[in-house]
Design a protein around this motif. Structure first.
Motif, mmCIF file in Angstrom:
data_model
loop_
_atom_site.group_PDB
_atom_site.id
_atom_site.type_symbol
_atom_site.label_atom_id
_atom_site.label_comp_id
_atom_site.label_asym_id
_atom_site.label_seq_id
_atom_site.Cartn_x
_atom_site.Cartn_y
_atom_site.Cartn_z
ATOM 1 N N PRO A 70 0.826 -1.212 0.000
ATOM 2 C CA PRO A 70 0.000 0.000 0.000
ATOM 3 C C PRO A 70 0.860 1.261 0.000
ATOM 4 C CG PRO A 70 0.052 -0.967 2.195
ATOM 5 C CD PRO A 70 0.737 -1.945 1.293
ATOM 6 N N VAL A 71 0.355 2.285 -0.641
ATOM 7 C CA VAL A 71 1.025 3.583 -0.647
ATOM 8 C C VAL A 71 0.668 4.318 0.639
ATOM 9 C CG1 VAL A 71 1.153 5.834 -1.784
ATOM 10 C CG2 VAL A 71 1.094 3.735 -3.153
ATOM 11 N N ILE A 72 1.669 4.766 1.367
ATOM 12 C CA ILE A 72 1.463 5.429 2.658
ATOM 13 C C ILE A 72 1.512 6.946 2.523
ATOM 14 C CG2 ILE A 72 2.319 5.656 5.024
ATOM 15 C CD1 ILE A 72 1.144 2.896 4.329
ATOM 16 N N ARG A 73 2.452 7.436 1.709
ATOM 17 C CA ARG A 73 2.626 8.882 1.570
ATOM 18 C C ARG A 73 1.847 9.394 0.363
ATOM 19 N NH1 ARG A 73 8.960 10.172 1.916
ATOM 20 N NH2 ARG A 73 8.074 12.150 1.212
ATOM 21 N N HIS A 265 16.191 4.198 11.143
ATOM 22 C CA HIS A 265 16.978 5.347 11.588
ATOM 23 C C HIS A 265 17.831 5.881 10.445
ATOM 24 C CE1 HIS A 265 19.407 7.891 14.219
ATOM 25 N NE2 HIS A 265 20.492 7.329 13.705
ATOM 26 N N ILE A 266 18.430 4.982 9.663
ATOM 27 C CA ILE A 266 19.252 5.402 8.524
ATOM 28 C C ILE A 266 18.376 5.990 7.421
ATOM 29 C CG2 ILE A 266 20.860 4.615 6.751
ATOM 30 C CD1 ILE A 266 21.652 2.350 8.749
ATOM 31 N N LEU A 267 17.253 5.343 7.157
ATOM 32 C CA LEU A 267 16.364 5.823 6.097
ATOM 33 C C LEU A 267 15.839 7.229 6.373
ATOM 34 C CD1 LEU A 267 14.178 2.662 5.329
ATOM 35 C CD2 LEU A 267 16.103 3.532 3.994
ATOM 36 N N ARG A 268 15.689 7.580 7.629
ATOM 37 C CA ARG A 268 15.168 8.906 7.985
ATOM 38 C C ARG A 268 16.191 10.014 7.766
ATOM 39 N NH1 ARG A 268 13.337 5.986 12.675
ATOM 40 N NH2 ARG A 268 11.128 5.434 12.434
ATOM 41 N N SER A 296 10.413 -5.613 0.702
ATOM 42 C CA SER A 296 9.990 -4.933 1.935
ATOM 43 C C SER A 296 11.010 -3.870 2.354
ATOM 44 C CB SER A 296 9.817 -5.954 3.065
ATOM 45 O OG SER A 296 8.804 -6.885 2.753
ATOM 46 N N LEU A 297 12.286 -4.164 2.169
ATOM 47 C CA LEU A 297 13.339 -3.196 2.525
ATOM 48 C C LEU A 297 13.257 -1.962 1.638
ATOM 49 C CD1 LEU A 297 16.326 -5.635 3.129
ATOM 50 C CD2 LEU A 297 14.943 -4.475 4.853
ATOM 51 N N MET A 303 8.081 4.634 2.699
ATOM 52 C CA MET A 303 7.144 4.992 3.776
ATOM 53 C C MET A 303 7.688 6.054 4.715
ATOM 54 S SD MET A 303 5.275 1.410 4.824
ATOM 55 C CE MET A 303 6.729 0.660 5.537
ATOM 56 N N ILE A 304 8.984 6.326 4.634
ATOM 57 C CA ILE A 304 9.605 7.289 5.572
ATOM 58 C C ILE A 304 9.121 8.718 5.259
ATOM 59 C CG2 ILE A 304 11.773 8.344 6.298
ATOM 60 C CD1 ILE A 304 11.319 5.570 7.465
#
Length: 304
Positions: A70-73, A265-268, A296-297, A303-304
């Motif tokens: 699903p698209v979150i943003r 944490h890295i993705l943010r 998933s990765l 999603m961030i």
């Protein structure tokens, strides 16, 4: 069609990734913060490194496993520029082709996502980031059981195991390698890592209580560079959750709470502009477990 999935409706609240992908070939169509995907359908470097071939078939399978998330943003946009292949065995030219395309993406303000393929993707992807930002300091976070810092063999050339040796030949290397296994790297490779200044965190150090120390080391790298590039070799994971790789690890890490906290944490970090996922090998996968984890990765970044 690769990009297809469950259709719950056309309204934005129903959207899944396959409904928001645009297959594209014009780099002028890229807008700031678009996610831009290239498939690196190559495992010539794995062949040269004497690994199990098959990773060149992974990009399409990972796409299929991404499609239904699903698209979150609400502002999510993904442009798919297709696959880069290496039919003639000329890995060096193929890496240069990837670098040129990645550079175009980043100069347009897009975020570069590359689905491998073997871990020879690293040198091409890094070179693309460096081409886009030649005067900037690039930090690399590498999730991998291996250092991939072998010197190319005479008569063989670069491979999936030489990426960080190649990067180090082009100047100072600013890298942090997470998930390194003592039983997967010779003392020579550890010594080379120390000589090049490659920082590392052993797989044994990745547990929840130790996250503050791991965060500190990640932040130290991030704070010292201008841009971040992250590469994930799927053989960093335990064979029970990632059986379909070129070199499986019975004692690899798990995608557990500790890993996911660290990964997000890295993705943010706003300095992250490029991510690739390498070494998914469909020939050895079981019910798409490894491809699904890889998908998933990638989706975590969306999603961030």
């Amino acid at each position: 069609m690769i990009w297809q999935g469950r259709l719950d409706g056309e309204e934005l609240l129903h959207h899944r990734i396959f409904q928001r992908v645009k297959e594209e070939n014009n780099y002028d169509k890229i807008s700031t913060n678009d996610f831009v995907l290239h498939g690196f359908a190559v495992d010539e470097g794995v062949r040269r490194n004497k690994g199990r071939q098959g990773a060149k078939d992974a990009p399409e399978i990972i796409r299929k496993n991404m499609a239904n998330f699903p698209v979150i943003r609400p502002d999510f946009s993904l442009l798919d520029f297709g696959n880069i292949s290496c039919e003639d065995g000329n890995l060096e030219n193929t890496q240069n082709e990837l670098a040129k395309k990645v550079s175009k993406v980043l100069l347009k303000g897009g975020k570069s996502l590359v689905l491998g393929g073997g871990h020879e993707v690293t040198f091409g992807h890094y070179r693309g980031v460096k081409t886009a930002f030649p005067e900037q300091k690039i930090g690399i976070i590498n999730f991998d059981a291996h250092f991939d810092n072998r010197q190319p063999e005479n008569g063989v050339g670069p491979s999936s195991g030489t990426g960080f040796w190649q990067i180090a030949q082009e100047g100072d290397i600013n890298s942090l390698h997470i998930g390194i296994q003592r039983n997967s790297n010779t003392l020579k490779l550890f010594d080379t890592a120390h000589q090049f200044g490659m920082k590392y965190i052993l797989a044994d150090e990745l547990f929840f209580e130790n996250l503050p120390s791991v965060y500190e080391r990640v932040n130290e790298l991030a704070n010292s560079v201008d841009f971040l590039y992250m590469t994930i070799c799927m053989d960093v994971f335990n064979a029970s959750i990632a059986p379909g790789v070129s070199a499986s690890a019975y004692n690899g890490i798990f995608a557990d709470a500790a890993f996911m906290h660290l990964y997000r944490h890295i993705l943010r970090n706003e300095k992250l502009v490029a991510l690739d996922i390498a070494e998914v090998n469909p020939l050895f996968d079981i019910q798409h477990h490894t491809a699904r984890l890889a998908a998933s990765l990638a989706n975590e970044w969306f999603m961030i």
